[in-house]
Design a protein around this motif. Structure first.
Motif, short mmCIF file in Angstrom:
data_model
loop_
_atom_site.label_atom_id
_atom_site.label_comp_id
_atom_site.label_asym_id
_atom_site.label_seq_id
_atom_site.Cartn_x
_atom_site.Cartn_y
_atom_site.Cartn_z
N SER A 67 0.84 -1.21 0.00
CA SER A 67 0.00 0.00 0.00
C SER A 67 0.87 1.25 0.00
CB SER A 67 -0.92 -0.02 1.21
OG SER A 67 -1.65 1.17 1.29
N ASN A 70 2.25 1.85 -3.36
CA ASN A 70 1.25 2.50 -4.24
C ASN A 70 1.15 3.99 -3.93
OD1 ASN A 70 0.59 0.14 -5.56
ND2 ASN A 70 -1.02 -0.41 -4.08
N SER A 73 4.04 5.65 -5.31
CA SER A 73 3.90 5.79 -6.77
C SER A 73 2.98 6.97 -7.11
CB SER A 73 3.36 4.49 -7.35
OG SER A 73 3.16 4.63 -8.75
#
Length: 349
Positions: A67, A70, A73
């Motif tokens: 998580s 992500n 990102s």
């Protein structure tokens, strides 16, 4: 997931260590010893439970790491967008900086022009002060010259006015009215009474005249008679034609002068002037009766005739006005029509 793999490897190595320890025990411990075996199995189960718990913990940590990756990102994407926007803003800032530089250069040029204009204004003020001093020094001379020129101009205007009055004034009689047409160029000379010979007489003058309402008498006012002609007033004999309440109403007249024209012309059988002419007034053509022995004259009575005050219905004879009708034969028909009442118009040019 890259972080979870080392954890599993660590646990696996630990399990191998336990089994090795078990295998290296004193060979004197027999398999037939159930207590020992039970204890060892219990420890193995504890280790397995710890392993499962650790595995669950590692799985949770792996999910959190995924998580966070992500989120990292997304933050990197946002950071890229921010960097792109910052690049655009930097370009806009650069362009604005160039525009500001151009504007500053223009303002500098305008400041230079303003300084030049201010210098010129200062010079003009100095010139004006000098000229004002000259004007003040010569004001009395200039005033005298202006007064002389104004007097000369006034005399010339009077001469022009008098000349125009002589050369361009057109005079005509408006029969049946006490006033002149209402326009700036036409003026009333006088108002009075329509007069002429008695229609029942065989002699006398043919033409009608407009007698003023304020006569002045000459030196022969009281001399004795010697075959005179007579001056009578005029009467409307056709109440329907002239729109009078009674027959025998007396006829007024007005002498008019137009300062914008030099010629007047009465045109029978028309209500409008020809091109190039200006209408003074229009109305109905009138004259004495065909049965009257006195010579007569055609006159143009205004379309809205008036009557003299006090004339009333008294039949005093005198110059009588009737309608004029057409008779075809020697008169060309067409364009004329037989037995029709004729109109008229007074035109100016």
């Amino acid at each position: 997931m890259a972080t979870a793999q080392p954890l599993f490897a660590f646990l696996f190595v630990g399990l191998l260590g336990i089994l090795s320890a078990f295998a290296s025990k004193d060979k004197r411990i027999l398999v037939s010893d159930p207590g020992y075996i039970q204890n060892e199995l219990h420890q193995i189960q504890v280790k397995l439970q710890e392993y499962e718990a650790t595995k669950i913990l590692v799985t949770g940590l792996s999910a959190k790491v995924s998580s966070q990756e992500n989120e990292i990102s997304q933050l990197k994407y946002k950071l890229s967008s921010v960097e792109t926007e910052m690049s655009s803003l930097q370009q806009l800032l650069n362009a604005s900086t160039k525009s500001v530089a151009v504007m500053q250069a223009e303002l500098a040029g305008q400041d230079s022009q303003i300084n030049s204009l201010q210098s010129q204004i200062s010079a003009d003020k100095s010139n004006i002060i000098s000229l004002q001093a000259v004007v003040n020094a010569n004001s009395s001379v200039i005033s005298t010259q202006l007064a002389a020129q104004e007097a000369t101009i006034s005399n010339l205007e009077n001469q022009i006015h008098n000349t125009q009055g002589v050369s361009t004034g057109a005079v005509y009689i408006r029969w049946g009215r006490r006033d002149c047409p209402a326009d700036n160029s036409t003026h009333l000379v006088y108002t009075g009474y329509a007069g002429g010979s008695n229609s029942a007489h065989t002699g006398g003058a043919a033409e009608m005249v407009c007698l003023p309402s304020d006569p002045t008498w000459g030196p022969h006012k009281e001399i004795e008679h010697y075959n005179p002609a007579y001056m009578y007033g005029a009467e409307y004999e056709d109440a329907l034609l002239f729109g009078m309440p009674n027959q025998d109403e007396d006829v007024p007249c007005a002498v008019c002068r137009s300062t914008m024209h030099s010629t007047s012309l009465m045109i029978p059988a028309r209500e409008q002037c020809y091109s190039g002419w200006t209408e003074g007034y229009h109305g109905v053509l009138s004259s004495g009766s065909v049965g009257s022995p006195s010579p007569t004259q055609y006159v143009c009575v205004d379309e809205h005739p008036q009557a003299l005050t006090g004339g009333g219905i008294t039949n005093s004879e005198g110059r009588l006005l009737y309608q004029v009708r057409t008779v075809c034969g020697s008169l060309q028909c067409p364009p004329y029509e037989d037995d029709k009442v004729l109109s008229c118009v007074v035109c100016l040019k």
